[in-house]
Design an enzyme around this catalytic site. Structure first.
Site, PDB file in Angstrom:
ATOM      1  N   TYR A   1      16.318  -1.036  12.278  1.00 29.34           N
ATOM      2  CA  TYR A   1      15.876  -2.174  11.321  1.00 29.34           C
ATOM      3  C   TYR A   1      16.567  -2.721  10.424  1.00 29.34           C
ATOM      4  CZ  TYR A   1      11.597   0.476  13.156  1.00 29.34           C
ATOM      5  OH  TYR A   1      10.588   1.010  13.845  1.00 29.34           O
TER       6      TYR A   1
ATOM      7  N   ARG B   1       8.591   2.272   5.518  1.00 32.61           N
ATOM      8  CA  ARG B   1       7.985   2.041   4.090  1.00 32.61           C
ATOM      9  C   ARG B   1       8.162   3.314   3.328  1.00 32.61           C
ATOM     10  NH1 ARG B   1       2.258   1.610   5.340  1.00 32.61           N
ATOM     11  NH2 ARG B   1       2.755   2.035   7.395  1.00 32.61           N
TER      12      ARG B   1
ATOM     13  N   ASP C   1       4.570  -1.491   1.094  1.00 31.12           N
ATOM     14  CA  ASP C   1       5.000  -2.907   1.466  1.00 31.12           C
ATOM     15  C   ASP C   1       4.436  -3.975   0.578  1.00 31.12           C
ATOM     16  OD1 ASP C   1       2.545  -3.490   2.749  1.00 31.12           O
ATOM     17  OD2 ASP C   1       3.370  -2.957   4.682  1.00 31.12           O
TER      18      ASP C   1
ATOM     19  N   ASP D   1       4.197  -3.136  11.818  1.00 32.31           N
ATOM     20  CA  ASP D   1       3.395  -3.709  10.826  1.00 32.31           C
ATOM     21  C   ASP D   1       3.143  -5.148  10.771  1.00 32.31           C
ATOM     22  OD1 ASP D   1       2.917  -0.976   9.748  1.00 32.31           O
ATOM     23  OD2 ASP D   1       4.218  -1.022   8.389  1.00 32.31           O
TER      24      ASP D   1
END
Length: 308
Positions: A77, A183, A91, A49
């Site tokens: 992540y 997310r 987000d 993203d």
């Protein structure tokens, strides 16, 4: 005045481990790398993203034939969430739609709570995603206020570990399968805590066997493009290293010839199943194949030229 040295328009083959900066799309980063290397073909191995940064492997030239295999890879992540706030996108780029008070949280309890999210699970992709519905990306529909039903998909959270907790912020590291939306995971965690949550920072540190230690920034690439194109080329991983963790089959010249013609061959001591790297004696890597039910090796992606 010293002339700027640029790569000439030549075939470039290999993979770059880009440290994508936050604030630009994955395709935007890809186009900048493609321009820097003046590559004819380029592709990335799984979008990040715009809000996210970190490891974005970019394949150039013949390496693009292998990019799809890295799409299947597990990923790691580092995530920071804000608790008590729910947004349209999950987000910080979205609009706030809900706010809730955040109760005082015990670190040990939260660490144990997070571990309950590990394992196989069903996840519904968010509307703000690049998944297509009737040929149109979902995020374009979402921007028009249109919501459509999405099929759930199975993903696996291999590990999830608390790395920070303070006031209304929660930080964790997650190692997960392909197709996992961080997310969506953050929203599920916030919902289970009873206060909601959204991602405010996201960094990818691993794709398959590739980690953060060999990443290079766009700024460094742009500097080298002006001053030292030889060093720029040296940053590319050879095509043969992209799937280095796969089993290899060593082939004499005759067998390699038939594979290059698209024919399946029987290889002594080859694995009994699965994907394999094709290695010709004295010439090295030239593609990937798959072992068929009858034991023969069939060519699937052939590499006809490569750097390194």
């Amino acid at each position: 005045m010293k002339k700027k040295r640029r790569l000439q328009g030549q075939d470039v083959h290999g993979m770059l481990l880009l440290d994508k900066p936050a604030g630009i799309s994955s395709n935007g980063a890809l186009q900048r790398v493609k321009q820097i290397y003046q590559a004819r073909k380029a592709g990335h191995t799984g979008s990040l993203d715009p809000l996210a940064n970190g490891l974005l492997p970019i394949c150039l030239g013949e390496a693009t034939k292998l990019s799809g295999f890295l799409l299947e890879a597990d990923k790691r992540y580092q995530v920071r969430c804000r608790l008590g706030v729910v947004t349209t996108t999950g987000d910080a780029d979205g609009e706030v739609v809900e706010t809730h008070p955040v109760n005082e949280l015990d670190e040990d309890e939260v660490a144990k709570f997070l571990s309950s999210f590990s394992g196989p699970q069903e996840q519904v992709p968010p509307m703000y995603s690049a998944i297509k519905y009737q040929g149109q990306p979902l995020y374009k529909l979402a921007r028009q206020g249109i919501e459509v039903e999405r099929k759930s998909r199975q993903v696996t959270i291999h590990t999830i570990k608390l790395t920070g907790l303070s006031n209304d912020q929660l930080e964790f590291e997650v190692f997960c399968s392909k197709g996992t939306y961080i997310r969506t995971l953050a929203e599920a965690i916030g919902q289970a805590l009873g206060c909601g949550a959204h991602v405010i920072a996201l960094r990818r540190t691993q794709v398959g066997s590739f980690g953060a230690s060999d990443m290079v920034s766009l700024e460094e690439l742009e500097m080298l493009a002006e001053t030292n194109t030889e060093a720029l080329g040296n940053l590319l991983l050879p095509v043969g290293q992209i799937l280095a963790d796969w089993p290899a089959v060593d082939l004499i010249a005759d067998l390699a010839y038939y594979l290059r013609q698209g024919q399946s061959v029987r290889v002594p001591q080859a694995p009994s199943e699965g994907w394999v790297r094709l290695m010709e004696c004295d010439k090295g890597f030239f593609g990937v194949g798959r072992v068929m039910e009858d034991g023969r090796v069939a060519p699937r992606r052939l590499i006809f030229s490569q750097n390194g």
